[in-house]
Scaffold this motif. Structure first.
Motif, PDB file in Angstrom:
ATOM      1  N   SER A 249      -0.737   4.256   9.341  1.00  0.00           N
ATOM      2  CA  SER A 249       0.048   3.096   9.763  1.00  0.00           C
ATOM      3  C   SER A 249      -0.562   1.828   9.187  1.00  0.00           C
ATOM      4  O   SER A 249      -1.782   1.643   9.228  1.00  0.00           O
ATOM      5  N   CYS A 250       0.296   0.965   8.648  1.00  0.00           N
ATOM      6  CA  CYS A 250      -0.156  -0.308   8.086  1.00  0.00           C
ATOM      7  C   CYS A 250       0.902  -1.364   8.364  1.00  0.00           C
ATOM      8  O   CYS A 250       1.900  -1.096   9.042  1.00  0.00           O
ATOM      9  N   ALA A 251       0.692  -2.564   7.829  1.00  0.00           N
ATOM     10  CA  ALA A 251       1.615  -3.661   8.082  1.00  0.00           C
ATOM     11  C   ALA A 251       3.014  -3.389   7.546  1.00  0.00           C
ATOM     12  O   ALA A 251       3.984  -4.010   7.987  1.00  0.00           O
ATOM     13  N   GLU A 285      13.365 -10.364  -0.825  1.00  0.00           N
ATOM     14  CA  GLU A 285      14.153 -10.984  -1.890  1.00  0.00           C
ATOM     15  C   GLU A 285      13.544 -10.632  -3.237  1.00  0.00           C
ATOM     16  O   GLU A 285      12.326 -10.714  -3.417  1.00  0.00           O
ATOM     17  N   THR A 286      14.378 -10.262  -4.181  1.00  0.00           N
ATOM     18  CA  THR A 286      13.926  -9.947  -5.533  1.00  0.00           C
ATOM     19  C   THR A 286      13.608 -11.241  -6.265  1.00  0.00           C
ATOM     20  O   THR A 286      14.495 -12.097  -6.448  1.00  0.00           O
ATOM     21  N   LEU A 287      12.368 -11.400  -6.675  1.00  0.00           N
ATOM     22  CA  LEU A 287      11.950 -12.599  -7.401  1.00  0.00           C
ATOM     23  C   LEU A 287      12.109 -12.434  -8.904  1.00  0.00           C
ATOM     24  O   LEU A 287      12.415 -13.390  -9.614  1.00  0.00           O
ATOM     25  N   ALA A 288      11.849 -11.213  -9.410  1.00  0.00           N
ATOM     26  CA  ALA A 288      11.943 -10.961 -10.853  1.00  0.00           C
ATOM     27  C   ALA A 288      12.115  -9.471 -11.072  1.00  0.00           C
ATOM     28  O   ALA A 288      11.807  -8.647 -10.189  1.00  0.00           O
ATOM     29  N   LEU A 302       8.574 -10.138   0.561  1.00  0.00           N
ATOM     30  CA  LEU A 302       9.022  -9.483   1.781  1.00  0.00           C
ATOM     31  C   LEU A 302       9.292 -10.507   2.881  1.00  0.00           C
ATOM     32  O   LEU A 302       8.633 -11.549   2.973  1.00  0.00           O
ATOM     33  N   ASP A 303      10.236 -10.155   3.759  1.00  0.00           N
ATOM     34  CA  ASP A 303      10.525 -11.027   4.900  1.00  0.00           C
ATOM     35  C   ASP A 303       9.376 -11.009   5.896  1.00  0.00           C
ATOM     36  O   ASP A 303       9.145 -11.998   6.594  1.00  0.00           O
ATOM     37  N   ALA A 304       8.662  -9.880   6.003  1.00  0.00           N
ATOM     38  CA  ALA A 304       7.556  -9.758   6.954  1.00  0.00           C
ATOM     39  C   ALA A 304       6.613  -8.678   6.461  1.00  0.00           C
ATOM     40  O   ALA A 304       6.993  -7.789   5.699  1.00  0.00           O
ATOM     41  N   LEU A 328      13.382  -1.869   0.916  1.00  0.00           N
ATOM     42  CA  LEU A 328      12.376  -0.995   0.332  1.00  0.00           C
ATOM     43  C   LEU A 328      11.886   0.021   1.359  1.00  0.00           C
ATOM     44  O   LEU A 328      11.938  -0.227   2.569  1.00  0.00           O
ATOM     45  N   SER A 329      11.389   1.133   0.859  1.00  0.00           N
ATOM     46  CA  SER A 329      10.710   2.112   1.711  1.00  0.00           C
ATOM     47  C   SER A 329       9.416   2.548   1.033  1.00  0.00           C
ATOM     48  O   SER A 329       9.267   2.453  -0.190  1.00  0.00           O
ATOM     49  N   LEU A 330       8.468   3.021   1.831  1.00  0.00           N
ATOM     50  CA  LEU A 330       7.186   3.481   1.318  1.00  0.00           C
ATOM     51  C   LEU A 330       7.312   4.873   0.716  1.00  0.00           C
ATOM     52  O   LEU A 330       7.972   5.750   1.285  1.00  0.00           O
ATOM     53  N   ASP A 331       6.657   5.076  -0.434  1.00  0.00           N
ATOM     54  CA  ASP A 331       6.613   6.381  -1.096  1.00  0.00           C
ATOM     55  C   ASP A 331       5.157   6.828  -1.155  1.00  0.00           C
ATOM     56  O   ASP A 331       4.333   6.185  -1.821  1.00  0.00           O
ATOM     57  N   PRO A 332       4.794   7.910  -0.481  1.00  0.00           N
ATOM     58  CA  PRO A 332       3.380   8.323  -0.439  1.00  0.00           C
ATOM     59  C   PRO A 332       2.784   8.624  -1.808  1.00  0.00           C
ATOM     60  O   PRO A 332       1.575   8.509  -1.999  1.00  0.00           O
TER      61      PRO A 332
END
Length: 341
Positions: A249-251, A285-288, A302-304, A328-332
Motif C-alpha cells: 500500500s502506498c499513496a 491531467e496529461t501535461l505532455a 495527479l489530482d491527489a 491511471l492504474s498501477l501495474d506491478p
C-alpha cells in the motif's frame, strides 16, 4: 569451476578504474556486466583477458592464477564493439583464423566454419568479402571467429552497441540462442538493460568501479540494491509504502507484489508502473505526451497522491492529448521494491 575474479583493482596513474571487485562465472554460465559508460566494466573485462595489468587482486581459472599466463594462452575468445575483422580475408578466412593458429587441419577447419555459419544464420557465406556484409553480418562473423576454437571463456565487450536498435534487439536474441546452444561460458559487457537481461543467466551491476549488485535478471529488475541502481534501471519516482501479506500500500493505492516481506518498504516506479486505464482510480491531467515505437509516454499531474508530475504509459490508439484528463492504474510489472527504508 570456471572464472573467479578476486579483490581485483586496476589503476591508471591516480585513477582507480576498478576497485576490489569479486566476481565468479561458472562453467556454462553467461554473466552480464551492466552499468553506465565509464563505470569500469570494460576495464574489468580487459583485465580478465590479460590486456590490463591489475594493481591488486587475481584473475583465476579453475583455481589457478592467470597472472603469469599470456593473453593468447588463456584460451579466451574476445569480441569487441567493432568486430575487428580482417578486411583482406573472406568470411571463411576470418572464422578459421584461430583454428589455423591451433593447427587444425583443412578438413576440420572447413567443417567447423560451416557449422558455425549455419548456427549464426550465415550458411553459404564462406566466400563473401567482409566489405560486402552488413554491420549485423559482420558481428555474426566476429562471434563465429571467437567461437571457432571452442574457447573456455568468451568475452564480449559491447558487441551490439554499434548497431541500430531493431537490429540490436534481433541480434541479442540470436546471440542468446547461440550461447546456449554452444554451451558457452561468457562474460558480456553492456550498458543496455534489455541486452543484459536477454543474454545473461546473472547480471552484475557496476557503478564507479565496483560491483554493487549481482543476481538473476528478474531479481535485479524487481529488487534493485539502492536508489542509484533503481534510477539506472528506469525508476523515476520513489515513494514509501507498507507491505502486508503480499500486498503493498502506498499513496497511489494498493498493488499485489507477492514475496515482499511485511513491513515498511520503498517503491521505485518505472513509467510502465502507471498505465492509462478508463476504469483506473487515479485521476489527473496529461501535461505532455511522446510517441514511442509501441506505446505513448505520458507526463501526468495527479489530482491527489503526489505533489509532482509522474510518468505513465498509454496505448497508441487511445492515448490522451496534452491537456486531456486521464485515469491511471498501477501495474506491478513496472514497480521495483528497494531495501527497507
Amino acid at each position: 569451476m570456471g572464472l573467479a575474479v578476486r579483490d581485483l583493482t586496476v589503476r591508471y596513474g591516480q585513477l582507480t578504474a576498478v576497485s576490489g571487485v569479486h566476481l565468479e562465472v561458472a562453467d556454462g554460465e553467461v554473466v552480464a556486466l551492466l552499468g553506465p559508460s565509464g563505470c569500469g566494466k570494460s576495464t574489468l573485462l580487459r583485465a580478465v583477458a590479460g590486456l590490463e595489468r591489475p594493481a591488486a587482486g587475481a584473475v583465476c581459472w579453475d583455481g589457478a592464477d592467470l597472472a603469469p599466463v599470456a593473453v593468447h594462452r588463456r584460451g579466451f575468445g574476445l569480441v569487441f564493439q567493432d568486430g575487428q575483422l580482417f578486411p583482406h580475408r573472406d568470411v571463411a578466412g576470418n572464422v578459421e583464423f584461430g583454428l589455423r593458429m591451433a593447427g587444425v587441419d583443412r578438413a576440420g577447419r572447413r567443417a567447423r566454419v560451416a557449422e558455425l555459419l549455419d548456427l549464426l544464420g550465415l550458411a553459404g557465406y564462406q566466400d563473401r568479402r567482409i566489405t560486402e556484409l552488413s554491420g549485423g553480418e559482420q558481428q555474426r562473423v566476429a562471434l563465429a571467429r571467437a567461437l571457432a576454437p571452442r574457447p573456455r571463456l568468451l568475452l564480449l565487450d559491447e558487441p551490439l552497441s554499434a548497431l541500430d536498435r531493431a537490429l540490436r534487439e534481433q541480434l541479442a536474441l540470436d546471440l542468446a540462442r547461440v550461447l546456449r546452444v554452444s554451451g558457452s561460458t561468457a562474460l558480456v559487457v553492456t550498458h543496455d538493460h534489455d541486452e543484459a537481461f536477454t543474454l545473461a543467466d546473472r547480471v552484475a551491476l557496476m557503478r564507479v568501479g565496483r560491483i554493487v549488485q549481482t543476481g538473476r535478471p528478474e531479481q535485479v529488475w524487481r529488487a534493485p540494491a539502492d536508489e542509484h541502481t533503481a534510477r539506472f534501471l528506469g525508476c523515476g519516482t520513489f515513494l514509501p509504502a507498507t507491505a502486508a501479506g503480499g500486498v503493498v500500500s502506498c499513496a497511489l493505492g494498493t498493488v499485489a507484489l507477492p514475496g515482499v516481506p511485511d513491513g515498511p518498504v520503498r517503491l521505485g516506479l518505472r513509467p510502465t508502473a502507471l498505465r492509462s486505464d478508463h476504469g483506473g482510480r487515479l485521476r489527473g491531467e496529461t501535461l505532455a505526451r511522446v510517441h514511442r515505437r509501441d506505446h505513448v509516454r505520458l507526463l501526468v499531474r495527479l489530482d491527489a497522491g503526489l505533489d509532482g508530475p509522474v510518468d505513465a504509459v498509454a496505448g497508441i490508439a487511445d492515448a490522451p492529448e496534452a491537456g486531456d484528463p486521464v485515469r491511471l492504474s498501477l501495474d506491478p510489472d513496472g514497480i521495483a521494491v528497494l531495501s527497507r527504508p
